[in-house]
Design a protein around this motif. Structure first.
Motif, PDB file in Angstrom:
ATOM      1  N   LEU A 171    -116.901  -1.011 -13.938  1.00 22.94           N
ATOM      2  CA  LEU A 171    -115.516  -0.886 -14.528  1.00 22.94           C
ATOM      3  C   LEU A 171    -115.150  -0.738 -15.799  1.00 22.94           C
ATOM      4  CD1 LEU A 171    -114.288  -3.072 -11.401  1.00 22.94           C
ATOM      5  CD2 LEU A 171    -113.958  -0.748 -11.458  1.00 22.94           C
ATOM      6  N   VAL A 181    -110.094  -3.814  -6.796  1.00 12.73           N
ATOM      7  CA  VAL A 181    -109.642  -4.499  -7.852  1.00 12.73           C
ATOM      8  C   VAL A 181    -108.076  -4.791  -7.972  1.00 12.73           C
ATOM      9  CG1 VAL A 181    -110.080  -4.563 -10.339  1.00 12.73           C
ATOM     10  CG2 VAL A 181    -111.585  -3.293  -8.811  1.00 12.73           C
ATOM     11  N   TYR A 194    -107.085  -1.073  -7.495  1.00 16.52           N
ATOM     12  CA  TYR A 194    -107.761   0.048  -7.668  1.00 16.52           C
ATOM     13  C   TYR A 194    -108.815   0.032  -6.583  1.00 16.52           C
ATOM     14  CZ  TYR A 194    -111.179   3.054  -9.830  1.00 16.52           C
ATOM     15  OH  TYR A 194    -111.936   4.353  -9.925  1.00 16.52           O
ATOM     16  N   ILE A 215    -111.429  -0.268 -17.358  1.00 13.75           N
ATOM     17  CA  ILE A 215    -110.646  -1.287 -16.343  1.00 13.75           C
ATOM     18  C   ILE A 215    -111.462  -2.835 -16.728  1.00 13.75           C
ATOM     19  CG2 ILE A 215    -110.567  -2.313 -14.124  1.00 13.75           C
ATOM     20  CD1 ILE A 215    -110.460   0.707 -13.242  1.00 13.75           C
TER      21      ILE A 215
END
Length: 483
Positions: free
Chosen positions: A174, A339, A321, A179
């Motif tokens: 990620l 997420v 997400y 992220i």
């Protein structure tokens, strides 16, 4: 087309109608076809069993004479009794009444037809949103499984949020998308659809309103509708969802959250611009509207990487997400992730434990190994190249056969081309006519009931030869309908 696990034997001395009669009678007697169940149409049965319609009529007449079925004109033919019911004084159980009143809505008839036809090896699948078997990483998967066979193999349940090794690898992956997420903010799920189910059960009230793109993949599912929620579509342009309308729609419909597929949108293939992404996140933060970002196509870019996910611009924890390996590695692996803020992830993990007690431990360990070995990025490079070749073949075929009757987008990644046909006719009629000709399509009205002149063309599943042949046949059938 309806598919059965049995076919009549043309070489048998028993007449075909009698074989079919006995087959249906056995289904009824064994309780597989229950009281109240509607039988497939005569035409459907004739096609499925590869016999004349008159053969089906004879078989059904015999069953009706025995009091097992009854035809009611346009309402169709239904099972009204079984051999056990004929021998008892009590009325037989009508399971159909339970089926009709179940809480979860059934799929639309066309979607059920699509789901059946996708298992016909002779069908050219121009609508299927998954990787072709030619693109699935058979050899790399064998290598992964060979590595796992030499390690400790987890056979028990995993902790609620999923295998810690996989979540550690996901946290690193990620980061490459911009992220920042710790393992405690990641929940492993069994694909993107389960992520949406958990969100609908754990975060939303009955009667909630969800803002989506128009058209939207969500309209083809009944996850939120079955939970008593409604979907409101926000129009799109070439840069994605029109962000200027979000505040207006939020106030007008008292919306609970926004769902979006910003990268290679399903069904249009549109890639939301970087500037639009920033505006969407800022707008939703300002008005207090949570975002569910479906990023399952995020890695499938051609040429240059797509813009960072909305989640990468989120500094207030307002974006959930969703990611998955179904579109990149294998739909059969059944591994995805959510997420988000720890409180939300904890809530969703608790619900997941109540529903399935965790995703497959073996699949999770295999998914972790894809990242650990470096094979995930290696495989993505190959898939991007192959998908771009398929997209170009599809675009060339459309230019050759549809230039005067349709317009379409040129996707920069993902699986889909959104085809607008400049002719008016019944999309349902086209669907069944091309299906009879051996081509499976996804009509646009599955994603927006007003998209009557659209088709979602997928280039990810059919072979290169079938993409060309299927588009050529489709154009020819459309011309025939027009005449």
């Amino acid at each position: 087309m309806e598919r059965f696990d049995w076919q009549p034997n043309a070489l048998s001395p028993i007449p075909l109608y009698k074989q079919i009669e006995d087959y249906i009678k056995e289904k009824i007697a064994n309780g597989e076809w229950t009281i109240g169940m509607k039988l497939p149409s005569q035409r459907t049965l004739a096609d499925a069993f590869k016999v004349n319609r008159s053969t089906i009529v004879t078989a059904l007449d015999e069953l009706a004479a025995q009091g097992l079925i009854e035809g009611k004109g346009r309402q169709g033919t239904r099972v009204i009794n079984n051999t056990w019911g004929l021998l008892t004084s009590s009325a037989p159980l009508n399971w159909n009444s339970y089926v009709d009143t179940g809480m979860h809505y059934p799929n639309l008839p066309i979607i059920r037809e699509i789901n059946r036809a996708e298992f016909d090896p002779n069908i050219i699948r121009l609508g299927t949103g998954e990787l072709s078997s030619e693109l699935l990483p058979q050899e790399k998967t064998k290598h992964i499984m060979n590595i796992l066979s030499k390690q400790y193999i987890p056979l028990g349940y995993e902790e609620p949020k999923g295998d810690i090794l996989l979540r550690e690898q996901l946290a690193k992956y990620l980061q490459t998308l911009g992220i920042q997420a710790s393992t405690s903010s990641i929940l492993v799920v069994s694909g993107g659809i389960q992520a949406l189910q958990l969100i609908s059960m754990g975060l939303l009230q009955k009667g909630a309103t969800i803002l989506v793109e128009k058209p939207s993949y969500l309209y083809s599912l009944n996850i939120f509708q079955s939970a008593g929620m409604r979907l409101i579509g926000i129009p799109m342009d070439q840069d994605g969802m029109q962000s200027t309308l979000i505040s207006k729609y939020k106030k007008q419909f008292f919306s609970s959250l926004l769902y979006t597929i910003p990268s290679f949108h399903n069904p249009t293939g549109i890639l939301m611009s970087e500037e639009r992404r920033k505006v969407v996140v800022a707008t939703c933060n300002e008005i207090g509207l949570p975002i569910v970002e479906d990023g399952v196509y995020q890695d499938l870019w051609f040429g240059s990487p797509s813009s960072k996910p909305l989640k990468a611009y989120d500094r207030s924890g307002s974006v959930l997400y969703i990611g998955s390996m179904s579109k990149t590695i294998s739909p059969g692996l059944r591994i995805g992730w959510i997420v988000g803020p720890e409180a939300v992830i904890n809530r969703l993990a608790d619900i997941k434990m109540q529903t399935d007690y965790g995703s497959s431990s073996l699949s999770q360990r295999a998914a972790a190994q894809w990242f650990l070995s470096g094979l995930y990025e290696e495989h993505l490079d190959c898939i991007r190249q192959q998908l771009q070749i398929r997209r170009d073949i599809a675009l060339h075929a459309l230019e050759k056969h549809f230039a005067h009757i349709a317009t379409w987008n040129v996707p920069e990644g993902g699986f889909y081309i959104w085809l607008h046909i400049n002719l008016r006719f019944s999309m349902q009629k086209l669907f069944y006519k091309v299906l009879q000709a051996g081509i499976l399509l996804n009509p646009g009205n599955l994603y927006d009931r007003h998209a009557e002149q659209h088709l979602r063309i997928s280039y990810s599943y059919a072979s290169l030869h079938d993409i060309e042949r299927g588009i050529e046949k489709l154009a020819r059938i459309i011309q025939e309908i027009k005449q």
